[in-house]
Design an enzyme around this catalytic site. Structure first.
Site: not given
Ligand SMILES: *[C@@H]1O[C@H](CO)[C@@H](O)[C@H](O)[C@H]1NC(C)=O
Ligand SMILES: *[C@@H]1O[C@H](CO)[C@@H](O)[C@H](O)[C@H]1NC(C)=O
Ligand SMILES: *[C@@H]1O[C@H](CO)[C@@H](O)[C@H](O)[C@H]1NC(C)=O
Ligand SMILES: *[C@@H]1O[C@H](CO)[C@@H](O)[C@H](O)[C@H]1NC(C)=O
Length: 365
Positions: A38, A329, A332
């Site tokens: 991600s 978040d 990340h």
């Protein structure tokens, strides 16, 4: 028929060359391929059945085309790297690619994916590193078709830049989730790390066999300092040491692997380098104001302790001063942090940022 096909191929190839030299003549490499999770996913999970998706606002709130599947308010690390390499557009996700754009490279990254195939399965579907390599094999075949043979394709693919970033989920969404995965009961953290590096080595050699010669491997960031791990361990101030210890063990193994690959005489035409996101992340955390950050222990979007207990939910209102946050978040980093990390691994500011080469140097070797 054959001559018609050759004619089409001729037009495609020379059309591409003219396009490549006129429109994007300043690129440092003709193509850029990205494998990972991600931290660099740009939409490959959008149509998968998974919780690991970022197709909704406020993800992409600062991105030119809004939410795209990037786990960030804006551009991710690979987006900035593409800019440094002179690409004028973003590298497209494999899932949405078509024949016309694969010659510039593709992004295969998938959120929740790992080196190990079971990693991340509790979140749903994901494209593991092995599957990303299979997808790349399809790309290699398709480039052979376009260029008219595997020799031309390998000569072309050897000029590309390859960027790989795995390992975070093998700890975060495998080894340290003891209720779901049994790896921690089967292996000590040292044994597990050794297995990961062994598997990573054979996956990287596979990519070498597909033509990769300039390869950057992303080290892991200080995952023990993410809002998610801090919230899980009810710590709002200090990083979770046992997690960071495991991460450093992996990074150490990865650097040794880089030395070994660079020293291997049967891989003489290839060069590998390590991107040090760990030390850089620790610098951000210890001296946030030196980098323009005001908040380094709490997420811009999320809820609970340090906004890290629950990650950014659809249509949640994020912080307004996003450039002042290190974390977007629970897991990340923000666009602001990604920008600095990409700049410093492209052109290193200190010796630790990239080992042994920064990317600017690597692609010129
Ligand atoms: C291929 O994808 C690009 C975006 O990456 C898009 O601009 C283009 O229109 C697509 N071409 C076709 C034939 O679908
Ligand atoms: C951490 O939490 C404690 C208790 O909830 C609080 O008093 C303290 O101010 C917090 N520290 C930071 C840096 O947020
Ligand atoms: C590889 O070569 C470097 C010098 O380039 C050396 O420092 C290192 O010990 C070697 N590592 C291995 C695993 O052979
Ligand atoms: C060197 O690379 C080859 C693959 O080309 C691999 O089979 C071999 O195990 C490597 N040697 C070492 C010492 O890592």
């Amino acid at each position: 028929m054959a001559s018609y096909n050759e004619f089409v191929r001729f037009i495609l190839f020379y059309g591409f060359l003219i396009f490549a030299t006129s429109v994007v003549g300043k690129r440092k490499v003709p193509c850029y391929f990205i494998f990972g999770d991600s931290l660099v996913d740009n939409g490959n999970n959008n149509h998968l059945v998974t919780f690991a998706k970022a197709t909704y606002l406020p993800h992409g709130i600062d991105f030119s085309s809004g939410p795209t599947g990037r786990f960030c308010n804006g551009r991710n690390f690979a987006d900035f790297m593409a800019e440094h390499l002179g690409f004028t557009g973003h590298i497209p996700p494999f899932a949405f690619s078509n024949g016309s754009n694969i010659l510039f490279g593709l992004n295969y990254a998938s959120a929740a994916a790992g080196i190990r195939s079971e990693t991340g399965h509790h979140l749903g579907d994901r494209i593991t590193f092995d599957q990303q390599l299979q997808n790349h094999e399809l790309t290699v075949l398709s480039i052979s078709d376009t260029l008219g043979g595997s020799d031309l394709a390998s000569a072309y693919l050897q000029k590309c830049f390859y960027h790989i970033g795995f390992g975070s989920n093998d700890y975060l969404n495998n080894y340290f989730i003891t209720a779901v995965y049994d790896t921690s009961s089967m292996y000590t953290v040292e044994e597990f790390t050794k297995l990961l590096i062994q598997q990573y080595r054979s996956q990287i050699l596979k990519l070498y066999n597909y033509g990769a010669r300039r390869v950057a491997l992303q080290g892991l960031g200080p995952i023990g300092c993410t809002p998610y791990e801090m919230a899980r361990h009810s710590s709002n101030e200090s990083c979770v040491e046992y997690i960071n210890t495991a991460i450093q063990l992996f990074n150490h193994g990865l650097k040794l692997l880089i030395d070994e690959l660079n020293n291997n005489t049967s891989l003489q035409d290839a060069k590998f380098t390590y991107l040090n996101l760990y030390e850089m992340g620790m610098e951000f955390i210890k001296h946030p104001s030196s980098f323009g950050f005001k908040v380094a222990n709490s997420a811009c979007c999320g809820t609970g302790l340090n906004n890290g207990a629950l990650t950014c939910l659809p249509f949640e209102v994020p912080c307004r001063n996003r450039n002042e946050y290190l974390f977007w978040d629970a897991y990340h980093t923000t666009e602001a942090a990604n920008k600095i990390a990409a700049r410093r691994t492209y052109l290193k500011v200190n010796q630790l940022d990239a080992y042994p080469f920064d990317i600017h140097h690597l692609v010129q070797l």
